[in-house]
Design an enzyme around this catalytic site. Structure first.
Site, mmCIF file in Angstrom:
data_model
loop_
_atom_site.group_PDB
_atom_site.id
_atom_site.type_symbol
_atom_site.label_atom_id
_atom_site.label_comp_id
_atom_site.label_asym_id
_atom_site.label_seq_id
_atom_site.Cartn_x
_atom_site.Cartn_y
_atom_site.Cartn_z
ATOM 1 C CD GLU A 209 62.095 16.470 44.466
ATOM 2 O OE1 GLU A 209 61.657 17.205 45.383
ATOM 3 O OE2 GLU A 209 63.143 15.818 44.583
ATOM 4 C CB CYS A 243 56.341 22.789 46.261
ATOM 5 S SG CYS A 243 58.099 23.093 46.071
#
Ligand code: NAD
Length: 465
Positions: A209, A243
């Site tokens: 991720e 993010c």
């Protein structure tokens, strides 16, 4: 690093004993996880405030409450997802029954970053436990208070199910030398490569991720004031250290002017005229990132904000008008800087997006159906959201993950259970009658015709005649 190795040994012993397989054990762990979040809420909220100056409301929205909702969703649906799935059996294999079952992988390593230090460890943990694995958690050393809180409480509430290994690169390196059955990593590209190399040694599957530059495209058909408020919310939440934050804005020059004015209004509405005094606004995690962000801003053109204080690591929400080649457009910003980049129109915006690594998320603020379709059909990104940034995380039915440079694999809800399981195909063929007699050698003309009839598609058989 004896303690590192022994935590893996303990996790494996619990898995090997078969403890984790029953549905009841899995549901118990999810309940225990939720109990921990409820009973230790104050300790976790305090740790998050200490590490990144997170307001307790934001800690609830994006960390503690988020994980609780994820665990509750898993708890509600797990039994159904684990039910074996029947698969049709073709003539050549009949009589038989075929099905698939989700089976646990074993011991899962979860390595987390510092920006959402609780969510990004405990949401994967919930999925891995639901799938019947034991877990070793490695919190980020850059969120030491959260790391300490997890090391204090996880062993108490999830004894046997999860281990916590605190520390930095030496501890992570020692962990990565161990054999795991899956590694789930959230973080940056450089560390991801270290993880993937180490995983290759044991042929361990990985979920990565990662981050990158997530663009937001805005056109004239949208409501600029609301779009600006949503973009400012997504960009400046957690002081930009998110993010899935919109990393930069693409729009025609004639849109950028009014959008800039609306963004300035939005920042004031969210954090007041002096964000330094707002309790809702976060701080930069450490001096290194503070200096990095200062250098990016100084090397570009600041049109709003820019104020900062190194001692408290306060960095104001900042709007930039970068020149081509400015460093701020070369890397993921991961801080409260928002470059406004003019493009000639839709095609140029798509070209700009496709000229870079595939982003974790792509945001399109437009009512125009052709524009929405164009982004859907002509770009690739971890996720695509219309008219809102970051909120796709809160839909547990949607897989969350990147593609290309923004990562591989996905999780949340059922996707977590699938990520942390092996979907094992199973075939059960009765010994009597032994229909394989028709297929065994020695081969004859009759058998050839029979096999042809059984395996070849109908169309092909007809043509041959
Ligand atoms: P990072 O890659 O520096 O660190 C992540 C983890 O890896 C930490 O636990 C750290 O201890 C470990 N690590 C770092 N270097 C290592 C090395 N050489 N060997 C072994 N382990 C190492 O990332 P970060 O700074 O904590 O987080 C920021 C990055 O994470 C950004 O790129 C951001 O976009 C990304 N991110 C992605 C998501 C997502 O869900 N896709 C979420 C949050 C953050």
């Amino acid at each position: 690093m004896q303690h590192v190795a022994s935590s893996v040994v303990r996790a494996r012993a619990v898995f090997d004993a078969g403890t984790t397989r029953p549905l009841t054990w899995r549901l118990d762990q999810l309940r225990q996880l939720r109990r921990m979040l409820a009973e230790r809420h104050a300790e976790f909220a305090e740790a998050l405030a200490k590490d990144v100056g997170k307001h307790r409301t934001e800690a609830q929205l994006a960390e503690i409450g988020f994980v609780d909702a994820e665990a509750a969703h898993l708890e509600r649906h797990l039994e159904g997802w684990l039910r074996p799935r029947r698969v049709p059996v073709p003539l050549v294999a009949q009589p038989a029954r075929a099905w698939t079952e989700l089976t646990p992988l074993g011991v899962v390593l979860v390595i987390g970053p510092w920006n959402y230090p609780l969510q990004l460890l405990l949401a994967p943990l919930a999925g891995a436990l639901a799938a019947g694995n034991t877990v070793v958690l490695k919190p980020s050393e850059h969120a030491p208070a959260t790391s300490a809180a997890l090391a204090r409480w996880v062993p108490e509430y999830l004894a046997g199910a999860a281990e916590v290994v605190e520390g930095g690169i030496p501890e992570t390196t020692a962990l990565l030398a161990e054999r795991f059955d899956h590694i789930f990593f959230t973080g940056g590209e450089a560390a991801a490569k270290v993880v993937m190399r180490a995983a290759a040694e044991h042929l361990t599957p990985v979920t990565l991720e990662l981050g990158g530059k997530s663009p937001a495209y805005v056109d004239a058909s949208t409501d600029l004031a609301t779009a600006a408020k949503r973009i400012a919310w997504g960009r400046f939440m957690n002081a930009g250290q998110t993010c899935v934050a919109p990393d930069y804005v693409l729009a025609r020059e004639e849109i950028l002017e009014p959008l800039q004015a609306e963004l300035i209004k939005a920042v004031a509405a969210l954090f007041g005229t002096d964000p330094a005094a707002s309790l809702s606004y976060g701080r930069i995690v450490d001096d290194r990132h503070f200096a990095r962000l200062a250098a990016l801003a100084d090397a570009s053109t600041v049109v709003h904000g820019g104020q900062r204080d190194a001692a408290s690591r306060y960095f104001a929400p900042t709007l930039l008008r970068p020149a081509p080649g400015d460093a701020v457009m070369a890397e993921e910003i991961f801080g409260p800087l928002l470059p406004l980049v003019p493009v000639r129109g839709l095609d140029a915006a798509i070209e700009e997006v496709n000229g870079r690594a595939k982003p974790l998320a792509l945001y399109v603020f437009s009512k125009d159906r052709a524009t929405r379709r164009a982004f859907a059909e002509r770009t690739s990104s971890g996720a695509l959201c219309f008219d809102v940034p970051a909120a796709h995380l809160s839909v547990p039915g949607l897989p969350f993950g990147g593609v290309g440079g923004s990562g591989m694999g996905a999780y949340h809800g059922e996707h977590s259970v699938r990520t942390f399981s092996h979907e094992r195909p199973t075939l059960d063929k009765p010994l009597r009658p032994d229909t394989l007699e028709l297929l065994y050698p020695p081969y004859t003309r009759t058998k050839h015709r029979l096999i042809d009839a059984l395996v070849a598609p109908v169309g092909k058989r007809i043509r041959k005649r």
